[in-house]
Design a protein around this motif. Sequence first.
Motif, PDB file in Angstrom:
ATOM      1  N   PRO A  79      -1.779  -2.212  -5.734  1.00 20.03           N
ATOM      2  CA  PRO A  79      -3.005  -2.850  -5.244  1.00 20.03           C
ATOM      3  C   PRO A  79      -2.704  -4.240  -4.665  1.00 20.03           C
ATOM      4  O   PRO A  79      -1.984  -5.018  -5.273  1.00 20.03           O
ATOM      5  CB  PRO A  79      -3.890  -2.986  -6.505  1.00 20.03           C
TER       6      PRO A  79
ATOM      7  N   THR B  48      -6.079  -1.532 -14.970  1.00 23.78           N
ATOM      8  CA  THR B  48      -5.706  -0.515 -13.974  1.00 23.78           C
ATOM      9  C   THR B  48      -4.355   0.141 -14.285  1.00 23.78           C
ATOM     10  O   THR B  48      -3.448  -0.498 -14.813  1.00 23.78           O
ATOM     11  CB  THR B  48      -5.657  -1.115 -12.552  1.00 23.78           C
ATOM     12  N   GLY B  49      -4.267   1.348 -13.864  1.00 28.93           N
ATOM     13  CA  GLY B  49      -3.024   2.121 -13.953  1.00 28.93           C
ATOM     14  C   GLY B  49      -2.600   2.350 -15.349  1.00 28.93           C
ATOM     15  O   GLY B  49      -1.507   2.236 -15.756  1.00 28.93           O
TER      16      GLY B  49
ATOM     17  N   THR C   2       0.840  -1.208   0.000  1.00 27.41           N
ATOM     18  CA  THR C   2       0.000   0.000   0.000  1.00 27.41           C
ATOM     19  C   THR C   2       0.873   1.255   0.000  1.00 27.41           C
ATOM     20  O   THR C   2       0.605   2.218  -0.721  1.00 27.41           O
ATOM     21  CB  THR C   2      -0.939  -0.010   1.226  1.00 27.41           C
ATOM     22  N   ASP C   3       1.947   1.240   0.807  1.00 22.65           N
ATOM     23  CA  ASP C   3       2.859   2.401   0.856  1.00 22.65           C
ATOM     24  C   ASP C   3       3.463   2.689  -0.518  1.00 22.65           C
ATOM     25  O   ASP C   3       3.822   3.821  -0.818  1.00 22.65           O
ATOM     26  CB  ASP C   3       4.016   2.145   1.837  1.00 22.65           C
TER      27      ASP C   3
ATOM     28  N   SER D 256       1.826   2.163  -3.264  1.00 16.40           N
ATOM     29  CA  SER D 256       0.645   2.333  -4.135  1.00 16.40           C
ATOM     30  C   SER D 256       0.438   1.156  -5.090  1.00 16.40           C
ATOM     31  O   SER D 256       0.039   1.333  -6.249  1.00 16.40           O
ATOM     32  CB  SER D 256       0.745   3.622  -4.961  1.00 16.40           C
TER      33      SER D 256
END
Length: 475
Positions: free
Chosen positions: A134, A474-475, A129-130, A132
């Motif tokens: 998923p 995503t992304g 998470t840190d 970013s």
Amino acid sequence: MEEVAIVLYPSPPIGHLVSMVELGKLILTHHPSLRIHILITTPPYRADDTASYITSVSATIPSLIFHHLPTISLPPSLASSPNHETLTFEVLLLNNPYVHQALLSISHNFSIKAFVMDFFCALGLSVATDLSIPSYFFYTSGAATLAGFLYFPTTHNNTDKSLKDLNTLINIPGVPPIPSSDMPKPILERNDKAYEHFLENSKQFPKSAGIIINTFESLEPRALKAISDGLCLPEDVPTPPIYPIGPLIVSHGGGGREVECLKWLDSQPSGSVVFLCFGSLGLFSKEQLKEIAMGLENSGQRFLWVVRNPPAQNQIGVAITEQSDPELKSLLSDGFLDRTKDRGLVVKTWAPQVAVLNHDSVGGFVSHCGWNSVLESVCAGVPMVAWPLYAEQRFNRVVLVEEIKIALPMNESEDGFVSAAEVEKRVIELMDSSEGESIRKRTKAFQNEAHAALDEGGSSRVALTELLELWSQTG
Ligand SMILES: O=c1ccn([C@@H]2O[C@H](COP(=O)(O)OP(=O)(O)O[C@H]3O[C@H](CO)[C@@H](O)[C@H](O)[C@H]3O)[C@@H](O)[C@H]2O)c(=O)[nH]1
């Protein structure tokens, strides 16, 4: 263009590693352009033989890229932990900085679309998470026990007693009532360090982007619905999407012993042999081994039995280090091997379980209810006697016997001992009774459903496609 990668983070024991590798292979089959990186934890103790397994996988599937993280050093107070789950959690906690480094280093060359963790690795979620990335869970047991862990913080809040002292039924949404003493072994004792770890890890599930489960819709419809309807979490906590993509099982055999026991099976009548095997970690005391031998002998049934050395303290145990082969003659009752040589084979330490279960001569399986074994049995259409030993296996027994109805229960005394008479009775019941026949029919029906789930348009294939499309976007 930057290559796209998925990073898998398995827990060290082989049972978990194998499932995660199978997930990697499955992703590659349906999305060959993805790069799969697998983080391998190096515990300070000599683990079961994962090294040779990893070497053989790397040699055959070069698109699975293994990253061996540096060896963890445990403080002496933890190194002597009595409980292998606590040890695993502590090792994985200390692993977080290495996971961070590995993710950073992979992200220099790849765009990481997902970080997929084993349940034991849940505290790695904050690391991803840190950065970013998923995070997803891959839950290697069934939906029923997943419901149990999602609901665990609620169970914890509902009482201040240890589950082992509650003597009640735990009502988990989507699951038959579970006797409190059949809840997963490491959470029976509230003051145990493992209890804290499981509680903390259970609280991480809702923070993830999704939970992948090694089960299939028609095997566990009630538990899956309860989870996706949000019934297992408090009202104000949303449930992440769930992806039942199973059954994911190994397809490989098992080295030199394969020849010996498969050859022996070739000489046995169709459906006549009961197979006894207790996972990658299960160990029995000397007394228990003798009792099993007597039960098998008295049953008159044909058998193939995998025997390991007893644990040092001579109770039911868990093998976290490599096992030496047992001396069968001194371990089993006098003359047992001779008297049963025409209808039984004892294999030392390890058998190629998947190949054995799929052999035409095998008609029943006495299993410790490890989830991989359960799925392998279902896929081979072989009914079970459920003899749980550790982890979440007693919970699985309730589900297999009462909900899915593909196993007969092996009943033990309060101290966990199973008599020769019980072994004899259950083996006969499985192989030669109307109850055995009824669960055999149900297991064969689930065997067909398992194949259908994986086929084009099947529930597991649809769930996997949904996930892979998401990762492609995503992304
Ligand atoms: O002689 C043997 C013994 C085991 N196996 C294989 O080893 C795996 C064992 O996996 P499993 O049945 O899941 O048992 P465990 O190794 O005990 O697995 C751990 O992980 C499972 C999945 O999370 C949990 O359900 C269990 O309770 C936990 O102990 C299976 O693929 C077996 O086919 C063999 O091939 N030969």
